[in-house]
Design a protein around this motif. Sequence first.
Motif, PDB file in Angstrom:
ATOM      1  N   LEU A   1       8.350  -3.334  10.347  1.00 45.88           N
ATOM      2  CA  LEU A   1       9.395  -4.326  10.093  1.00 45.88           C
ATOM      3  C   LEU A   1       9.123  -5.026   8.765  1.00 45.88           C
ATOM      4  O   LEU A   1       8.025  -5.542   8.547  1.00 45.88           O
ATOM      5  CB  LEU A   1       9.428  -5.364  11.216  1.00 45.88           C
ATOM      6  CG  LEU A   1      10.064  -4.948  12.543  1.00 45.88           C
ATOM      7  CD1 LEU A   1       9.882  -6.065  13.570  1.00 45.88           C
ATOM      8  CD2 LEU A   1      11.529  -4.632  12.375  1.00 45.88           C
ATOM      9  N   THR A   2      10.102  -5.038   7.903  1.00 49.41           N
ATOM     10  CA  THR A   2       9.975  -5.752   6.629  1.00 49.41           C
ATOM     11  C   THR A   2      10.881  -6.975   6.565  1.00 49.41           C
ATOM     12  O   THR A   2      10.764  -7.767   5.629  1.00 49.41           O
ATOM     13  CB  THR A   2      10.313  -4.822   5.454  1.00 49.41           C
ATOM     14  OG1 THR A   2      11.692  -4.430   5.547  1.00 49.41           O
ATOM     15  CG2 THR A   2       9.434  -3.573   5.482  1.00 49.41           C
ATOM     16  N   PHE A   3      11.795  -7.127   7.536  1.00 49.04           N
ATOM     17  CA  PHE A   3      12.716  -8.256   7.609  1.00 49.04           C
ATOM     18  C   PHE A   3      13.589  -8.361   6.356  1.00 49.04           C
ATOM     19  O   PHE A   3      14.106  -9.441   6.047  1.00 49.04           O
ATOM     20  CB  PHE A   3      11.964  -9.570   7.832  1.00 49.04           C
ATOM     21  CG  PHE A   3      11.056  -9.546   9.025  1.00 49.04           C
ATOM     22  CD1 PHE A   3      11.560  -9.640  10.314  1.00 49.04           C
ATOM     23  CD2 PHE A   3       9.687  -9.380   8.871  1.00 49.04           C
ATOM     24  CE1 PHE A   3      10.725  -9.608  11.415  1.00 49.04           C
ATOM     25  CE2 PHE A   3       8.842  -9.336   9.964  1.00 49.04           C
ATOM     26  CZ  PHE A   3       9.367  -9.453  11.246  1.00 49.04           C
ATOM     27  N   GLY A   4      13.741  -7.257   5.646  1.00 50.09           N
ATOM     28  CA  GLY A   4      14.572  -7.262   4.457  1.00 50.09           C
ATOM     29  C   GLY A   4      14.003  -8.039   3.289  1.00 50.09           C
ATOM     30  O   GLY A   4      14.734  -8.370   2.341  1.00 50.09           O
ATOM     31  N   ILE A   5      12.720  -8.348   3.331  1.00 51.47           N
ATOM     32  CA  ILE A   5      12.101  -9.151   2.266  1.00 51.47           C
ATOM     33  C   ILE A   5      11.952  -8.303   1.003  1.00 51.47           C
ATOM     34  O   ILE A   5      11.437  -7.187   1.042  1.00 51.47           O
ATOM     35  CB  ILE A   5      10.736  -9.696   2.721  1.00 51.47           C
ATOM     36  CG1 ILE A   5      10.932 -10.636   3.914  1.00 51.47           C
ATOM     37  CG2 ILE A   5      10.030 -10.418   1.582  1.00 51.47           C
ATOM     38  CD1 ILE A   5       9.640 -11.103   4.547  1.00 51.47           C
TER      39      ILE A   5
ATOM     40  N   GLY B   1       2.310 -19.446   6.779  1.00 52.62           N
ATOM     41  CA  GLY B   1       3.380 -19.355   5.797  1.00 52.62           C
ATOM     42  C   GLY B   1       4.294 -18.188   6.081  1.00 52.62           C
ATOM     43  O   GLY B   1       3.966 -17.289   6.862  1.00 52.62           O
ATOM     44  N   VAL B   2       5.448 -18.214   5.448  1.00 53.33           N
ATOM     45  CA  VAL B   2       6.442 -17.148   5.573  1.00 53.33           C
ATOM     46  C   VAL B   2       6.667 -16.563   4.188  1.00 53.33           C
ATOM     47  O   VAL B   2       6.910 -17.296   3.227  1.00 53.33           O
ATOM     48  CB  VAL B   2       7.769 -17.688   6.149  1.00 53.33           C
ATOM     49  CG1 VAL B   2       8.814 -16.590   6.191  1.00 53.33           C
ATOM     50  CG2 VAL B   2       7.540 -18.276   7.535  1.00 53.33           C
ATOM     51  N   VAL B   3       6.579 -15.256   4.091  1.00 50.81           N
ATOM     52  CA  VAL B   3       6.731 -14.599   2.792  1.00 50.81           C
ATOM     53  C   VAL B   3       8.199 -14.591   2.394  1.00 50.81           C
ATOM     54  O   VAL B   3       9.076 -14.201   3.168  1.00 50.81           O
ATOM     55  CB  VAL B   3       6.176 -13.165   2.840  1.00 50.81           C
ATOM     56  CG1 VAL B   3       6.399 -12.465   1.495  1.00 50.81           C
ATOM     57  CG2 VAL B   3       4.698 -13.174   3.197  1.00 50.81           C
ATOM     58  N   LYS B   4       8.459 -15.005   1.164  1.00 49.18           N
ATOM     59  CA  LYS B   4       9.821 -15.009   0.629  1.00 49.18           C
ATOM     60  C   LYS B   4      10.113 -13.733  -0.145  1.00 49.18           C
ATOM     61  O   LYS B   4      11.163 -13.115   0.009  1.00 49.18           O
ATOM     62  CB  LYS B   4      10.014 -16.240  -0.267  1.00 49.18           C
ATOM     63  CG  LYS B   4      11.392 -16.337  -0.904  1.00 49.18           C
ATOM     64  CD  LYS B   4      11.480 -17.567  -1.803  1.00 49.18           C
ATOM     65  CE  LYS B   4      12.836 -17.660  -2.485  1.00 49.18           C
ATOM     66  NZ  LYS B   4      12.881 -18.840  -3.394  1.00 49.18           N
TER      67      LYS B   4
END
Length: 516
Positions: free
Chosen positions: A229-233, A350-353
């Motif tokens: 899963l990349t979450f569309g990042i 943290g959450v990667v942007k």
Amino acid sequence: MAFARIARTGLRRTGGTFGSCSCEGDVLLCEGTNRRSPLPSLQNAKAGRDFTYISSIRKFNRMSMQSRGIRVTPQYQSATAERIVEESESEYDEPMYPGLEATQPGEKPRIVVLGTGWAACRFMKGLDTRIYDVVCISPRNHMVFTPLLASTCVGTLEFRSVAEPVNRIQSALATSPNSYFYMASCFGIDTDKHEVYCETVSNGGLPHDPYQFKVAYDKLVIAAGAEPLTFGIKGVKEHAFFLREVNHAQEIRKKLLLNLMLSENPGISEAEKKRLLHCVVIGGGPTGVEFSGELSDFIKRDVQDRYTHVKDYVKVTLIEASEILSSFDVGLRQYATNHLTKSGVSLMRGVVKEVHPKKIVLSDETNVPCGLLVWSTGVGPSQFVKSLDLPKAPGGRPVLPALAQVAERQGKFLVKLLSKIGKKDGGKAFSAKDIPLGDPFVYKHLGSMASVGRYKALVDLRQSKDAKGVSLAGFVSWLIWRSAYLTRVVSWRNRFYVAVNWATTLVFGRDISRIG
């Protein structure tokens, strides 16, 4: 994951379900819901003189699905094939594919298995080849023992120790005259004609490139696995390393050792040394935690002795949006946090942007320079699975098992069911109408384990997150972890490899050679 489909087997019921498997009409789905989801057929397209589906079957799933799934390459560009689709004057003209035709009376029924993951290999291992012929189709000719994959990245284990060839798992693939393994990708399924359409994994040495063929089946097992899963990042696929395949571990190892060697070159600034030797792991699940622990061990024991000029620059950071090992007991989570911190792993929330070639950017705009980025945030359905008309979970995604042990248990359940059907002469298409399916599939969780490095591990034997049960942490848990996984390695050959690798690493340390 294990989606299993028995197309046109004659399991004609009004919609019986069995646990997380269901059957309705002609279709049996493992880990689905009680809903029939047939794929479009070439027959329907032909009846309406609409040949767009014939063309689209070659376009089915062009997107890459290399992570433990069925990878698909671009459509076949043969001018002859295109003319058959676009200029045919006969409603019966269809693209011609070489391959295996339908089984004849007197021949054993044929099961086609798509994939070589946990479910597929457990299914093939238990399959009675006196009843069925089996054809396995996958771009990968081996199963990966993923719980030990992190150990190969730093040289604790050799890569071959976690890879089991499928023809050792099911010897009929190599010895039976009507059973085969095809290194290929499935790009289309026709449930009306009982055929799968495949494209070979080739280097251009075949008559056509890509080379396509078809395989007819009596039973079809779709066990195509999942992908990270990349979450569309933005930038994840381009700049991060995943950890689900042997080739992923090889690339991580090469990058890690390359950065260590480059950092010793003259003229490298202090800031660049720190960046090159900063290893960032995204995701605090078992895979991310185990890799962080292995990396910390490698740094403490091997890097500091053999790369003394740059040892003080090496750093490991584990970034997680909430808590690490969230499915484990609270006490075990705290133990893991304390142990990793003492081992030199920096834990960061943290959450990667977005991801850049030399840094990652978090949602609060914090920049984190890094030389190696390993992405381990869970898995989702591959593009191949998403493109199939299958039952969906409430969020709209196809139903997938969250753990390898769930998929393995599904494969075990399914092979028992099909063996029972085969013994009652229901293996052929349309021949299992009156055969009872038996008790439903129910998954029972037996517990979770995770290594945190430096001869420490966690063992959580609770059956669910909120249940009570035995929870252990420390050296004894590490012995349990190693013993359990050593016994679960598929073959005695690989068990021997793993045991020898562990002993060699204990006595002589890890190999730091960079090959390739």
